[in-house]
Design a protein around this motif. Structure first.
Motif, PDB file in Angstrom:
ATOM      1  N   GLY A  53       0.809  -1.213   0.000  1.00 58.22           N
ATOM      2  CA  GLY A  53       0.000   0.000   0.000  1.00 58.22           C
ATOM      3  C   GLY A  53       0.838   1.256   0.000  1.00 58.22           C
ATOM      4  O   GLY A  53       0.321   2.348  -0.244  1.00 58.22           O
ATOM      5  N   ASP A  54       2.134   1.132   0.295  1.00 58.79           N
ATOM      6  CA  ASP A  54       2.980   2.324   0.416  1.00 58.79           C
ATOM      7  C   ASP A  54       4.266   2.136  -0.372  1.00 58.79           C
ATOM      8  O   ASP A  54       4.537   1.061  -0.922  1.00 58.79           O
ATOM      9  N   THR A  55       5.047   3.194  -0.400  1.00 60.81           N
ATOM     10  CA  THR A  55       6.265   3.194  -1.203  1.00 60.81           C
ATOM     11  C   THR A  55       7.440   2.530  -0.478  1.00 60.81           C
ATOM     12  O   THR A  55       8.275   1.874  -1.096  1.00 60.81           O
ATOM     13  N   ALA A  56       7.489   2.712   0.843  1.00 63.75           N
ATOM     14  CA  ALA A  56       8.606   2.144   1.609  1.00 63.75           C
ATOM     15  C   ALA A  56       8.405   0.663   1.886  1.00 63.75           C
ATOM     16  O   ALA A  56       9.257   0.029   2.493  1.00 63.75           O
ATOM     17  N   HIS A  57       7.265   0.134   1.469  1.00 62.20           N
ATOM     18  CA  HIS A  57       6.960  -1.278   1.664  1.00 62.20           C
ATOM     19  C   HIS A  57       6.960  -1.675   3.135  1.00 62.20           C
ATOM     20  O   HIS A  57       7.525  -2.685   3.529  1.00 62.20           O
ATOM     21  N   MET A  58       6.289  -0.851   3.924  1.00 58.81           N
ATOM     22  CA  MET A  58       6.118  -1.126   5.348  1.00 58.81           C
ATOM     23  C   MET A  58       4.761  -1.759   5.624  1.00 58.81           C
ATOM     24  O   MET A  58       4.519  -2.270   6.708  1.00 58.81           O
ATOM     25  N   THR A  59       3.843  -1.679   4.667  1.00 58.80           N
ATOM     26  CA  THR A  59       2.505  -2.218   4.900  1.00 58.80           C
ATOM     27  C   THR A  59       2.478  -3.703   4.540  1.00 58.80           C
ATOM     28  O   THR A  59       3.353  -4.192   3.822  1.00 58.80           O
ATOM     29  N   PRO A  60       1.458  -4.414   5.003  1.00 63.25           N
ATOM     30  CA  PRO A  60       1.261  -5.791   4.552  1.00 63.25           C
ATOM     31  C   PRO A  60       0.924  -5.809   3.053  1.00 63.25           C
ATOM     32  O   PRO A  60       0.680  -4.757   2.444  1.00 63.25           O
ATOM     33  N   LEU A  61       0.907  -7.005   2.499  1.00 60.21           N
ATOM     34  CA  LEU A  61       0.543  -7.160   1.083  1.00 60.21           C
ATOM     35  C   LEU A  61      -0.945  -7.486   0.972  1.00 60.21           C
ATOM     36  O   LEU A  61      -1.457  -8.360   1.664  1.00 60.21           O
ATOM     37  N   THR A  62      -1.619  -6.753   0.102  1.00 65.53           N
ATOM     38  CA  THR A  62      -3.033  -7.068  -0.126  1.00 65.53           C
ATOM     39  C   THR A  62      -3.231  -7.318  -1.612  1.00 65.53           C
ATOM     40  O   THR A  62      -2.542  -6.738  -2.454  1.00 65.53           O
ATOM     41  N   LYS A  63      -4.170  -8.177  -1.916  1.00 64.85           N
ATOM     42  CA  LYS A  63      -4.479  -8.459  -3.316  1.00 64.85           C
ATOM     43  C   LYS A  63      -5.462  -7.401  -3.812  1.00 64.85           C
ATOM     44  O   LYS A  63      -6.541  -7.215  -3.231  1.00 64.85           O
ATOM     45  N   MET A  64      -5.076  -6.724  -4.841  1.00 65.37           N
ATOM     46  CA  MET A  64      -5.902  -5.602  -5.325  1.00 65.37           C
ATOM     47  C   MET A  64      -5.529  -5.264  -6.754  1.00 65.37           C
ATOM     48  O   MET A  64      -4.510  -5.718  -7.265  1.00 65.37           O
ATOM     49  N   HIS A  65      -6.354  -4.463  -7.390  1.00 66.30           N
ATOM     50  CA  HIS A  65      -5.976  -3.912  -8.684  1.00 66.30           C
ATOM     51  C   HIS A  65      -4.958  -2.815  -8.429  1.00 66.30           C
ATOM     52  O   HIS A  65      -5.228  -1.869  -7.694  1.00 66.30           O
ATOM     53  N   THR A  66      -3.793  -2.967  -9.023  1.00 65.30           N
ATOM     54  CA  THR A  66      -2.716  -2.023  -8.725  1.00 65.30           C
ATOM     55  C   THR A  66      -1.943  -1.678  -9.984  1.00 65.30           C
ATOM     56  O   THR A  66      -1.831  -2.483 -10.926  1.00 65.30           O
ATOM     57  N   LEU A  67      -1.434  -0.463  -9.978  1.00 68.58           N
ATOM     58  CA  LEU A  67      -0.539  -0.016 -11.042  1.00 68.58           C
ATOM     59  C   LEU A  67       0.906  -0.195 -10.613  1.00 68.58           C
ATOM     60  O   LEU A  67       1.828   0.213 -11.327  1.00 68.58           O
ATOM     61  N   GLY A  68       1.095  -0.779  -9.431  1.00 70.31           N
ATOM     62  CA  GLY A  68       2.440  -0.949  -8.887  1.00 70.31           C
ATOM     63  C   GLY A  68       2.757   0.159  -7.900  1.00 70.31           C
ATOM     64  O   GLY A  68       2.500   1.332  -8.172  1.00 70.31           O
ATOM     65  N   SER A  69       3.302  -0.226  -6.740  1.00 70.92           N
ATOM     66  CA  SER A  69       3.489   0.774  -5.689  1.00 70.92           C
ATOM     67  C   SER A  69       4.556   1.799  -6.062  1.00 70.92           C
ATOM     68  O   SER A  69       4.687   2.823  -5.405  1.00 70.92           O
ATOM     69  N   THR A  70       5.321   1.571  -7.110  1.00 72.74           N
ATOM     70  CA  THR A  70       6.308   2.573  -7.523  1.00 72.74           C
ATOM     71  C   THR A  70       5.773   3.464  -8.647  1.00 72.74           C
ATOM     72  O   THR A  70       6.440   4.394  -9.086  1.00 72.74           O
ATOM     73  N   PHE A  71       4.570   3.186  -9.098  1.00 76.48           N
ATOM     74  CA  PHE A  71       3.967   3.988 -10.167  1.00 76.48           C
ATOM     75  C   PHE A  71       3.615   5.384  -9.643  1.00 76.48           C
ATOM     76  O   PHE A  71       2.993   5.518  -8.592  1.00 76.48           O
ATOM     77  N   THR A  72       4.036   6.409 -10.373  1.00 79.21           N
ATOM     78  CA  THR A  72       3.680   7.773  -9.990  1.00 79.21           C
ATOM     79  C   THR A  72       2.697   8.336 -11.013  1.00 79.21           C
ATOM     80  O   THR A  72       3.058   8.582 -12.157  1.00 79.21           O
TER      81      THR A  72
END
Lengths: 456, 456
Positions: free
Chosen positions: A311-330
């Motif tokens: 859910g975040d950029t630093a990858h401190m959150t748990p992993l959730t299954k979701m539609h995502t553009l990738g956590s590094t996508f700006t």
């Protein structure tokens, strides 16, 4: 007297329960995973960040969750929110469709966000928490949590994306008026913020970075927890007051929606209006079409991958299954800041996978045009986020016109645009363009998704 | 469930009549005079500027004026407005007083102004008028008329005081979103504007100049009339929906005010909340104390002279008897732009002369402090104008505390502060000061009042 246009409920009709769609899902949610072990997280894993009551709301499959009286007490400041029949808009469009909208801009923060801010502040207060940290982009969520914190006597610290902090000071002023502390992110107050600044001292910030900073502070201190304004199950749960009220108001109007439209960023206002209706359908009732409208510049539902992600950029959150553009996508810097998130609520994503909802994406200028048309017909100027729902509803109404069908359309007008006038100025001046995301960056971000072993 | 805090009326309870206090005055209003002849003006003198229906409302002594259905239809977008019991504020203040407030910030423009904008647009539409001109300072009034014009299909041209046009572009953006044309005043579009600019090309403008420009345009064209957002009798009349609803809501709360507080600039929101109660008192009912709160930097009721004066700077308007600081008086630039007017509504002035109301003046920083205290207790951030009413109500509540009296206080929260965040930023940053007007300038302006022969 003309035909009725506003459907108001008495204060006593503020819902007494939130509706939990997890009770009615044909297939349960994929588990949330610990990024280290790749094993499902348990309540204790989340305890540093959230009070146990909210963690339990995250996972429960009970259908109705009682709304505590102190929360209903504060809901009374603006709830029940009105439902309108958009008769003038119908006339302007010349559509045989009936258009209804639920209006959440009547809250003191001007949007639906206080529905969950008040609930989250309450459960934290009861758990003895004295400080909440959170992130905010343009500031809708930060100002809502600041409002809730003021009423419950909880200190609120908001990490605001630096570019918004600098360019849009008015939401910050609202947060500060409510007594919250607002810090531009990346900041020097967290290890992660300092690391980001060390690499790039003029970093403009992002929602993902701000989340990382807020989480870092909350994880370190006993008296401090973290609050999120969308995405999580309990946040979507709290927003269902919107749809529960709308159901009763549609009944007053002697109508039931054929189509429900909401805009989606993290997914919470969409869930709020749609979940109670989807649930009624899953339990054997009518099944309206449910349309999620997202920005074409940040199209997680229509162009993202359904996969485990952070859910975040630093990858401190748990992993959730979701539609995502990738956590590094700006995402590019379009004006509906509340919709600029790389992911989508896992619950909304799950429903999309189950074909219980549709998704469509529009560009910002066509959404602003719809918002202006709506304002001149109905008198209310929507927030840029809400313009996406307006656009979606207008498109449905025009389809009805083409097809000669008098369907009933319901959409959620999740907030007013009084804090977004710069965007309208830019639009009116012809300065707004329809930014495209970088296809290569998207491909990169998607290829960088964490690899998660398939469950047995 | 906690004690009730919000009193909502059903849509059917939107008043069907405005209340005209001229029916109950113990002494009739002094006549409006033609500045050339010094004789009372007749309806025909005003016909170039206003449609006849509004002119008749200016002078009638009928007690109840029916609200046309198309006006009530649009009122339904936000009316009936809620009445709140300020329980949390009472607790913070530790007062035995009960504090109620009527909240007009729920309108699409965020203030009480649409109550009259919609009515004025309607009567002009019926009279075949296709364009309305008006003036605005910060933009509350201009945006309200733009809203009403959009719904009735009337073109709206707003002369906005140049300094506000340049410094506060967001209300202008709202006007333009509603389709209105907004012109910085002084402008080159009128003879008077050109004359002002010839003397001083960088003139920052004033409300008086903007009125002169709007009146000049309206007077020249058959299809164009002029609309004013306060001061005039018919404007105050339209605002009485506020007090009529509040009366019914106080009854729901099983309470009647001992004190009613409103802020006064031109006088319309104050009249709206107070006149129905004053009228009930004049007809033999209870007589609450009525407190008008004005800015110490523009104190027409507490420091002005009760005399005949012009409403504008170019002296194009008729002469009305009112509390005035002189039409050439320029108030210092404090933040409650809606209260920066040299005069006071003739009706409010008349009531003051009859000792039916009291007046008190506060400085802006103490009003902002009151507004912040209110926001943190009640959750709603008031407009700077409304902060004056909040301050007045808090002072009454603290008096009750000192005296150990549990009086009932009612005030009008006439608008939200979402368009005024710069003012809150300046206040929070300690940048706001309490400007004083120039005593010499006031003396000069007062000595320049037109000399009017006493009537026989």
């Amino acid at each position: 007297m003309g035909d009725q246009i506003k459907y108001l409920l008495d204060e006593s009709r503020i819902p007494k329960h939130w509706y939990n769609i997890q009770a009615d899902l044909p297939k349960p949610m994929p588990p949330v995973l610990h990024p280290g072990t790749m094993k499902p997280v348990g309540p204790d894993d989340l305890a540093p960040l959230f009070p146990m009551a909210l963690i339990m709301q995250e996972v429960t499959t009970e259908r109705e969750i009682e709304i505590p009286e102190p929360v209903r007490d504060i809901y009374r400041v603006w709830r029940p929110a009105p439902l309108f029949r958009a008769r003038r808009l119908e006339q302007v469009l010349g559509t045989p469709a009936r258009i209804f909208y639920k209006y959440e801009g009547v809250s003191p923060a001007g949007s639906h966000k206080p529905n969950t801010a008040v609930a989250q502040a309450f459960y934290n207060k009861v758990a003895g928490v004295t400080r909440l940290t959170t992130e905010t982009g343009a500031g809708q969520w930060g100002s809502s949590l600041a409002f809730a914190g003021a009423l419950f006597g909880i200190d609120v610290t908001v990490f605001q994306v630096r570019v918004s902090y600098d360019q849009k000071p008015y939401r910050r002023a609202l947060m500060e008026s409510y007594g919250a502390r607002c810090i531009p992110s990346p900041s020097t107050e967290t290890e992660y913020g300092r690391a980001v600044l060390a690499k790039r001292p003029d970093h403009p910030g992002s929602l993902g970075i701000a989340i990382s900073e807020a989480v870092e502070i909350a994880a370190q201190r006993e008296d401090t927890k973290y609050a999120l304004g969308s995405v999580l199950n309990h946040v979507l749960l709290h927003q269902t007051v919107v749809g529960i009220e709308a159901m009763e108001q549609m009944q007053m109007a002697d109508a039931y929606p054929d189509v429900i439209v909401g805009c989606t960023g993290g997914g919470s206002n969409f869930a709020g209006i749609a979940f109670p209706f989807i649930g009624a359908g899953l339990r054997g009732g009518a099944k309206p079409r449910i349309v999620a409208v997202e920005p074409a510049a940040c199209p997680s539902l229509t162009r993202g991958k359904y996969a485990y992600d952070f859910g975040d950029t630093a990858h401190m959150t748990p992993l959730t299954k979701m539609h995502t553009l990738g956590s590094t996508f700006t995402p590019p810097g379009f004006h509906a800041g509340g919709l600029r998130y790389h992911g989508m609520a896992p619950l909304v994503s799950h429903l999309k996978e189950l074909d219980l909802i549709e998704a469509v994406a529009y560009h910002q200028t066509e959404c602003f045009a719809a918002g202006i048309q709506f304002a001149r017909a109905e008198g209310i100027l929507p927030a840029p986020e809400a313009n996406h729902a307006v656009k979606g509803a207008i498109e449905e109404a025009l389809r009805c016109k083409r097809e000669g069908r008098s369907e009933t359309i319901l959409f959620n007008l999740c907030g007013h645009g009084h804090f977004d006038m710069q965007a309208y100025m830019d639009y009116t001046a012809g300065k707004l363009t329809d930014q495209q995301y970088d296809e290569q960056e998207l491909a990169m971000a998607l290829s960088g998704l964490p690899s998660v072993p398939e469950p047995a």
